[in-house]
Design a protein around this motif. Structure first.
Motif, PDB file in Angstrom:
ATOM      1  N   CYS A 153       0.827  -1.209   0.000  1.00 24.29           N
ATOM      2  CA  CYS A 153       0.000   0.000   0.000  1.00 24.29           C
ATOM      3  C   CYS A 153       0.862   1.260   0.000  1.00 24.29           C
ATOM      4  O   CYS A 153       0.514   2.262  -0.642  1.00 24.29           O
ATOM      5  CB  CYS A 153      -0.924  -0.003   1.216  1.00 24.29           C
ATOM      6  SG  CYS A 153      -2.231  -1.249   1.141  1.00 24.29           S
ATOM      7  N   THR A 154       1.967   1.231   0.714  1.00 28.28           N
ATOM      8  CA  THR A 154       2.867   2.381   0.710  1.00 28.28           C
ATOM      9  C   THR A 154       3.464   2.609  -0.673  1.00 28.28           C
ATOM     10  O   THR A 154       3.543   3.745  -1.167  1.00 28.28           O
ATOM     11  CB  THR A 154       3.997   2.169   1.737  1.00 28.28           C
ATOM     12  OG1 THR A 154       3.432   1.890   3.021  1.00 28.28           O
ATOM     13  CG2 THR A 154       4.865   3.415   1.839  1.00 28.28           C
ATOM     14  N   LEU A 155       3.885   1.534  -1.321  1.00 22.95           N
ATOM     15  CA  LEU A 155       4.389   1.658  -2.687  1.00 22.95           C
ATOM     16  C   LEU A 155       3.305   2.170  -3.635  1.00 22.95           C
ATOM     17  O   LEU A 155       3.580   2.951  -4.547  1.00 22.95           O
ATOM     18  CB  LEU A 155       4.905   0.304  -3.171  1.00 22.95           C
ATOM     19  CG  LEU A 155       6.177  -0.229  -2.502  1.00 22.95           C
ATOM     20  CD1 LEU A 155       6.453  -1.656  -2.963  1.00 22.95           C
ATOM     21  CD2 LEU A 155       7.368   0.670  -2.823  1.00 22.95           C
ATOM     22  N   SER A 156       2.070   1.744  -3.410  1.00 28.80           N
ATOM     23  CA  SER A 156       0.964   2.208  -4.236  1.00 28.80           C
ATOM     24  C   SER A 156       0.750   3.705  -4.075  1.00 28.80           C
ATOM     25  O   SER A 156       0.514   4.427  -5.057  1.00 28.80           O
ATOM     26  CB  SER A 156      -0.307   1.438  -3.872  1.00 28.80           C
ATOM     27  OG  SER A 156      -1.396   1.870  -4.656  1.00 28.80           O
ATOM     28  N   ASN A 157       0.843   4.199  -2.853  1.00 29.45           N
ATOM     29  CA  ASN A 157       0.719   5.641  -2.620  1.00 29.45           C
ATOM     30  C   ASN A 157       1.849   6.416  -3.301  1.00 29.45           C
ATOM     31  O   ASN A 157       1.637   7.502  -3.840  1.00 29.45           O
ATOM     32  CB  ASN A 157       0.714   5.933  -1.119  1.00 29.45           C
ATOM     33  CG  ASN A 157      -0.568   5.491  -0.451  1.00 29.45           C
ATOM     34  OD1 ASN A 157      -1.532   5.094  -1.125  1.00 29.45           O
ATOM     35  ND2 ASN A 157      -0.601   5.528   0.875  1.00 29.45           N
ATOM     36  N   LEU A 158       3.056   5.848  -3.249  1.00 29.65           N
ATOM     37  CA  LEU A 158       4.176   6.498  -3.930  1.00 29.65           C
ATOM     38  C   LEU A 158       3.938   6.552  -5.440  1.00 29.65           C
ATOM     39  O   LEU A 158       4.221   7.562  -6.093  1.00 29.65           O
ATOM     40  CB  LEU A 158       5.469   5.750  -3.633  1.00 29.65           C
ATOM     41  CG  LEU A 158       6.105   5.960  -2.263  1.00 29.65           C
ATOM     42  CD1 LEU A 158       7.321   5.050  -2.097  1.00 29.65           C
ATOM     43  CD2 LEU A 158       6.522   7.418  -2.077  1.00 29.65           C
ATOM     44  N   LEU A 218      11.081   4.128  -9.496  1.00 28.89           N
ATOM     45  CA  LEU A 218      10.293   3.207  -8.686  1.00 28.89           C
ATOM     46  C   LEU A 218      10.268   1.813  -9.311  1.00 28.89           C
ATOM     47  O   LEU A 218      10.394   0.793  -8.607  1.00 28.89           O
ATOM     48  CB  LEU A 218       8.872   3.761  -8.552  1.00 28.89           C
ATOM     49  CG  LEU A 218       7.924   3.037  -7.597  1.00 28.89           C
ATOM     50  CD1 LEU A 218       8.484   2.999  -6.181  1.00 28.89           C
ATOM     51  CD2 LEU A 218       6.560   3.719  -7.604  1.00 28.89           C
ATOM     52  N   ALA A 219      10.120   1.759 -10.639  1.00 31.76           N
ATOM     53  CA  ALA A 219      10.090   0.459 -11.318  1.00 31.76           C
ATOM     54  C   ALA A 219      11.433  -0.253 -11.236  1.00 31.76           C
ATOM     55  O   ALA A 219      11.485  -1.478 -11.057  1.00 31.76           O
ATOM     56  CB  ALA A 219       9.676   0.650 -12.772  1.00 31.76           C
ATOM     57  N   SER A 236      -4.539  -7.917  -5.130  1.00 29.70           N
ATOM     58  CA  SER A 236      -5.143  -6.876  -5.966  1.00 29.70           C
ATOM     59  C   SER A 236      -4.316  -5.602  -5.960  1.00 29.70           C
ATOM     60  O   SER A 236      -4.133  -4.963  -6.999  1.00 29.70           O
ATOM     61  CB  SER A 236      -6.569  -6.588  -5.495  1.00 29.70           C
ATOM     62  OG  SER A 236      -6.573  -6.129  -4.152  1.00 29.70           O
ATOM     63  N   THR A 237      -3.776  -5.234  -4.808  1.00 23.40           N
ATOM     64  CA  THR A 237      -2.950  -4.024  -4.744  1.00 23.40           C
ATOM     65  C   THR A 237      -1.647  -4.214  -5.511  1.00 23.40           C
ATOM     66  O   THR A 237      -1.171  -3.292  -6.184  1.00 23.40           O
ATOM     67  CB  THR A 237      -2.646  -3.659  -3.282  1.00 23.40           C
ATOM     68  OG1 THR A 237      -3.867  -3.575  -2.542  1.00 23.40           O
ATOM     69  CG2 THR A 237      -1.922  -2.325  -3.200  1.00 23.40           C
ATOM     70  N   THR A 238      -1.069  -5.406  -5.432  1.00 25.78           N
ATOM     71  CA  THR A 238       0.157  -5.689  -6.186  1.00 25.78           C
ATOM     72  C   THR A 238      -0.097  -5.622  -7.687  1.00 25.78           C
ATOM     73  O   THR A 238       0.690  -5.035  -8.442  1.00 25.78           O
ATOM     74  CB  THR A 238       0.710  -7.070  -5.814  1.00 25.78           C
ATOM     75  OG1 THR A 238       1.002  -7.101  -4.411  1.00 25.78           O
ATOM     76  CG2 THR A 238       1.976  -7.377  -6.595  1.00 25.78           C
ATOM     77  N   ALA A 239      -1.193  -6.234  -8.140  1.00 30.55           N
ATOM     78  CA  ALA A 239      -1.515  -6.180  -9.571  1.00 30.55           C
ATOM     79  C   ALA A 239      -1.749  -4.752 -10.030  1.00 30.55           C
ATOM     80  O   ALA A 239      -1.295  -4.344 -11.116  1.00 30.55           O
ATOM     81  CB  ALA A 239      -2.748  -7.041  -9.850  1.00 30.55           C
ATOM     82  N   SER A 240      -2.453  -3.974  -9.218  1.00 33.33           N
ATOM     83  CA  SER A 240      -2.673  -2.570  -9.564  1.00 33.33           C
ATOM     84  C   SER A 240      -1.361  -1.796  -9.610  1.00 33.33           C
ATOM     85  O   SER A 240      -1.151  -0.946 -10.495  1.00 33.33           O
ATOM     86  CB  SER A 240      -3.632  -1.940  -8.550  1.00 33.33           C
ATOM     87  OG  SER A 240      -3.783  -0.562  -8.788  1.00 33.33           O
ATOM     88  N   LEU A 241      -0.476  -2.091  -8.682  1.00 34.87           N
ATOM     89  CA  LEU A 241       0.825  -1.419  -8.663  1.00 34.87           C
ATOM     90  C   LEU A 241       1.627  -1.740  -9.917  1.00 34.87           C
ATOM     91  O   LEU A 241       2.250  -0.851 -10.521  1.00 34.87           O
ATOM     92  CB  LEU A 241       1.590  -1.842  -7.411  1.00 34.87           C
ATOM     93  CG  LEU A 241       3.003  -1.285  -7.245  1.00 34.87           C
ATOM     94  CD1 LEU A 241       2.984   0.229  -7.113  1.00 34.87           C
ATOM     95  CD2 LEU A 241       3.693  -1.924  -6.039  1.00 34.87           C
TER      96      LEU A 241
END
Length: 1106
Positions: free
Chosen positions: A125-130, A148-149, A179-184
């Motif tokens: 989730c933190t990576l997603s916010n970034l 980031l990638a 789901s959050t990982t796939a979205s990221l």
């Protein structure tokens, strides 16, 4: 207050002391942007990062779902949540987050084997916010998507991502992780190297398994697949059904991002073990469809409307019955303007894909080689039946109510179609079932949720934004190069919707006055610090609404470029919408309010107020400018639009300025757009010389970047067509005779391989070096790692695995060799540049100016004097010889074995038409061509070439070489004909009389007639003497026919075959009998087919040398 938190964190030494401090700090920051700003400015990040960083031990310390967290784990969890809260504040905090090295600390907690599920989820989730914050940042931000990638997709963390996505969704926590990982992944993966890493590390297979779990949950497993999987040893790959609350759209989104622009990666998806288990390629014969569906398909079959749909699967029977129409899947419209080769429309479609940002590699942006070189990709395309996944995606698109699920299903479906993994008959279904839905998505808002929750409303609005941002790009990718799908989109009213979206994207957005003015309170407890000075410490950011408008702007431009390349009707419809000023503004980095005829006004505004930038319209990033160049290139193919709307809106100068842009991608796209602005029918051609564009194009033609070099030579080829001889000489001098020869002759990839073999590859790798050379250093590693990275990892030996998996591995290995080999990519780039260089010579010596034959003669002589006559013919001969690849392979070398590659069809055609132009000049030049015995010998085998254009070009060459200029040219013409007969051209032409293509047959008959007419009597063979005797025998019956009866076919004493035979050797007949035959051939009479044969042999084809 912020200073107290920092002080307490530094004083707390034990975990049980740190946890309450971090929890209190988290509560203090959440929902209070000013508090975040003050805390970060006081240095709260550094101690938190030290607490969060996790050093896993050699023993796996992962915990179960119900395990109580230890004090150390609670500290890490609270610290991650604090960092996530700060990152949610937007792009303002990115410099501070980067300087505190938060990425390594966060990534140390994402491995599910060494961290509890709560901490893994908090890290993701933190990576997603970034990732969300990075999108809002300016281009100067130190923490970008690429940074980031690069950190996330390292080998160590790829294993963690694969483990996360491979979990069984046994709890809400695990489902959120997945789901959050796939979205990221879908938001961060933007470069091909990252796509390749995700595909080869097992992440793509894990996503495929998750997708198949939805198929199982929906009950769409192919009937009998379980039994077949048991037989094939694939039963262990059958996934469990996905939970009812699982998110399908993020899985499809991640898959579409990874497989984009690659047939290899798309095939990896279809050949994933779980996909093969649920969607086997073998059609189950025992399947019985629903009675009504089966009857409908059968009715279409009987009506001859569905005769080509031979591989229906069970899911196809759930779709509406679609008749198969005869459509052209690849646009075959002639190029604009005459490009010098008949394959120019193919090349145009390549460039449209490259430069409008839809990718599409093609596919002619696909790296799969063309031409007669032996490759397995075409065999794979012909043998493989279509996967049932295609029908399943169409079913999702039509049956699901969730807009994101429908859009992402369309995205994956479009990619599979673009790379050629759908059946040829599927295009009709795409036009009738998919395109209208995508067009509808451009306008229809997302229905609001039935809830009073403001968070739900915000989520619905965000969903509507995403659909509007991405639907035009998906539609653009789908309709590229397909006239049928373009018509389907046009008939659905896409022009009005795209025009409206582009105009709305230029509605101004209120910009924040300063960084610190985002708190509703006038005073903030920040200790002794002055918050008005904190703005310098943070990254300026765009408002989310402006970022949304920029994305809509880009995708709309892509869709416009994909819609209009081939139909003037579509281009006029777009121009009538009044959006040309908006496209012109999209060519500028700092756009202003679009105004009609804004070319001159823009120049004055720029000069009068340099420091005052337009507000509320944002700054167009590279992607928008590239998309605008693609739209201009497509629109400028219309003469009417080019001469009116584009000129009125001052399109020339903004495009010309982009030629010197600092970004290489913009240079490539603008050079492609210039191609249609420098043609002989373009009213902007005079502006090119005055503005110094010719010099810039010549500089780009010497670029180390293969794409820029290709587009520049392409534009120069257009420029020299139809200009004066003086301007042609100026162009060649500016380009440099030596460089032109180098463009045509040199193979940069071979030089790179030689350097690598000599130990000089260490010099390759600078960012500014030639792209071809930079890629070749990886050829060895791609070959050696073929099997290990192209398939799903397995601990079992290949011999004991399923037969289906072994076949999939073999096919993927062939695809990798065809697509992923950097040396082959470089060779393909060289071939494209060489083709355009040869076409430059063709147009350079062609009579496109106003001087006619005199201009052609003058330029041919100038070419010989500049390059050398022997050198010119030597270059042409070298392009017709087979190429030896890797001739320096040796022991202990990983370079593949030596291979012989025949010349490409495009190169043969270009060489042939240069000779056609020379032969169309004066007799002296025809004699020069006929004297090139070795060159002509190389052309003789090409009469059997599968390319129609090559065979046509050779027929033109023979016809021009045997052209009788005047009576004084009779002896020389006979000598040329005799020489062609000795070389075997006559035999080849006789073979082409039975060619499958009508155009080839007719052109061969014309050339054959001219050869026989021009050859001397002494060159007749014994068979010819026999024919002459036969003609003389037939001579008497011809004379016996009364003149008044010669007009009727029935009054002749000879059969049709006898008279045609007499005609074929009419050199032996007297003039009276030739006149008799000519008179009969001109009269249709009662036997039109026979009289047509007479006219074909007698009528001298009135062709004009190209």
């Amino acid at each position: 207050m912020a200073q107290e938190w920092v002080s307490q964190l530094r004083k707390a030494k034990e975990s049980f002391e740190q946890t309450p401090v971090l929890r209190a700090l988290k509560n203090h920051l959440i929902g209070h942007p000013a508090n975040k700003q003050a805390a970060v400015a006081l240095g709260v990040l550094d101690p938190i990062v030290r607490l969060v960083y996790h050093k896993p031990t050699s023993k796996s310390d992962g915990r179960s779902q119900n395990h109580t967290l230890t004090e150390d784990e609670l500290v890490r969890l609270q610290g991650l949540q604090v960092i996530a809260s700060i990152a949610a504040g937007g792009a303002y905090f990115l410099p501070k987050l980067q300087s505190a090295s938060v990425l390594p600390a966060i990534l140390s907690n994402i491995c599910p084997l060494s961290n509890p599920p709560q901490i893994v989820l908090a890290s993701i989730c933190t990576l997603s916010n970034l990732a969300d914050a990075v999108v809002l940042a300016s281009t100067t931000s130190p923490l970008s998507t690429i940074v980031l990638a690069d950190a996330l997709f390292s080998r160590q963390h790829l294993n963690s991502l694969c483990q996360i996505l491979s979990q069984t969704p046994s709890s809400i926590n695990v489902q959120c992780q997945m789901s959050t990982t796939a979205s990221l992944l879908s938001r961060v993966c933007r470069e091909e190297r990252h796509q390749q890493s995700l595909a080869s590390s097992g992440v793509l297979d894990a996503l495929a398994t998750q997708l198949v779990s939805f198929v199982v949950a929906d009950g769409f497993v192919i009937p009998g697949a379980d039994m077949l999987a048991h037989t094939e040893g694939l039963l262990e790959f059958f996934p469990v059904a996905a939970p009812c609350n699982a998110n399908l759209s993020v899985i499809l989104d991640a898959i579409s991002v990874i497989i984009a622009d690659s047939k290899l990666r798309a095939s990896q998806l279809l050949y994933s073990p779980s996909m093969l288990a649920v969607f086997p390629s073998v059609v189950e014969k025992d399947f019985v469809a629903n009675q009504n569906a089966h009857a409908a398909w059968k009715a279409l079959s009987k009506a001859n409307l569905n005769t080509q749909q031979t591989h229906l699967n069970a899911i196809d029977f759930l779709l509406p019955c679609i008749p198969s129409n005869q459509t052209k899947s690849v646009a075959q419209a002639s190029a604009f303007p005459p490009l010098g080769t008949s394959t120019s429309s193919h090349n145009l479609s390549q460039s449209v894909r490259k430069y409008n940002g839809t990718s599409l590699p093609s596919w002619n942006d696909s790296p799969i080689p063309k031409g007669p070189a032996p490759t397995a990709s075409t065999v794979l395309d012909a043998e493989d039946p279509e996967s049932p996944l295609i029908a399943y995606l169409i079913l999702i698109l039509r049956s699901r109510r969730n807009s994101m699920e429908r859009l992402m299903a369309a995205s994956v479906l479009t990619i599979l179609s673009r790379v050629g993994l759908t059946s040829k008959t599927r295009e009709t279904a795409l036009g009738l079932l998919v395109v209208p839905i995508l067009v509808q998505m451009l306008e229809d808002p997302i229905p609001p949720a039935k809830s009073n929750d403001s968070a739900t409303d915000l989520e619905t609005a965000a969903l509507d934004w995403i659909v509007k941002e991405r639907a035009p790009a998906v539609l653009a990718m789908l309709i590229t190069d397909s006239e049928y799908l373009q018509k389907a989109a046009f008939d659905a009213g896409v022009t009005n919707k795209l025009s409206k979206m582009l105009k709305i994207s230029y509605d101004p957005v209120d910009m924040p006055m300063q960084t610190g003015s985002w708190t509703p309170h006038h005073t903030v407890d920040s200790g002794a610090m002055d918050l008005s000075q904190l703005g310098e410490l943070y990254e300026p950011a765009y408002p989310p609404l402006l970022v949304h408008k920029l994305k809509v702007r880009e995708s709309s431009l892509k869709a416009i470029a994909a819609l209009v390349p081939f139909k003037d009707e579509y281009r006029k419809a777009i121009a009538e919408q009044g959006i040309i000023p908006y496209i012109v503004e999209s060519l500028k980095s700092t756009p202003s309010k679009p105004m009609p005829k804004s070319g001159d006004a823009t120049e004055k505004t720029t000069k009068g107020s340099v420091e005052k930038l337009p507000r509320g319209y944002g700054k167009n990033p590279v992607n928008i400018i590239v998309a605008a160049c693609g739209a201009i290139r497509a629109l400028s193919r219309s003469v009417s639009v080019l001469r009116t709307t584009l000129i009125d809106n001052g399109i020339a100068m903004p495009v010309f300025k982009l030629l010197k842009h600092r970004d290489i991608e913009i240079q490539i796209a603008s050079t492609a757009a210039v191609c249609n602005l420098v043609t002989d029918i373009s009213p902007m051609k005079d502006v090119v010389t005055e503005s110094g564009v010719l010099k810039i194009l010549c500089e780009h033609a010497r670029s180390g970047n293969s794409k820029l070099r290709l587009n520049a030579v392409w534009a120069l080829k257009h420029f020299v067509h139809g200009v004066s001889n003086d301007m042609k000489r100026t162009c060649l001098e500016e380009l440099g005779q030596g460089w032109l020869v180098q463009l045509i002759c040199d193979d940069t990839e071979d030089e790179a391989l030689v350097r690598a073999s000599d130990g000089e590859s260490s010099a390759i790798g600078g960012d500014d070096l030639d792209e071809d050379a930079a890629m070749d250093q990886f050829e060895d590693t791609s070959d050696t790692g073929l099997h290990s990275s192209s398939v799903r990892p397995s601990s079992q030996p290949s011999s004991s695995r399923s037969k289906s998996i072994q076949q999939a591995e073999a096919r993927l290995a062939l695809l990798r060799e065809a697509e992923a080999n950097p040396a082959k990519k470089a060779r393909n780039d060289d071939i494209l540049v060489q083709e355009q260089g040869l076409d430059f010579i063709r147009n350079f010596i062609g009579g496109g100016g106003h001087g006619g034959m005199a201009d052609t003669t003058e330029m041919i002589d100038y070419l010989f004097s500049s390059l050398g006559q022997d050198r010119v013919f030597g270059i042409l001969a070298s392009k017709l010889r087979p190429r030896i690849v890797n001739p320096f392979s040796r022991r202990n070398s990983f370079i593949s074995e030596t291979r012989v590659i025949p010349p490409q069809a495009e190169i043969i055609q270009a060489v042939a038409f240069i000779l056609v132009h020379m032969a169309a000049s004066i007799p002296r030049h025809r004699q020069l061509v006929i004297s090139q015995t070795e060159l002509l010998k190389l052309l003789v085998p090409q009469f059997n070439h599968p390319s129609i254009e090559v065979r046509l070009a050779l027929c033109w060459l023979v016809a021009n070489l045997t052209w009788l200029n005047d009576a004084n040219d009779g002896h020389a013409c006979a000598t040329r004909a005799n020489e062609l007969i000795k070389l075997g051209f006559l035999t080849k032409l006789e073979m082409l009389e039975g060619d499958a293509e009508l155009d080839v047959r007719e052109r061969a008959k014309t050339a054959l007639w001219q050869v026989k007419q021009a050859r001397p009597r002494s060159s007749l063979t014994l068979a010819d003497d026999h024919n002459a005797d036969e003609a003389r025998i037939l001579d008497r019956p011809l004379r016996e026919v009364p003149k008044e009866g010669r007009e009727s076919r029935d009054d002749w004493p000879l059969s049709s075959d006898q008279m045609v035979r007499a005609l074929e050797v009419n050199n032996a007949l007297d003039l009276e009998n030739q006149a008799i035959l000519q008179g009969l051939g001109a009269n249709d009479g009662t036997d039109g087919a026979w009289s047509s044969r007479i006219r074909i042999h007698l009528t001298r084809s009135s062709f004009h040398p190209l």
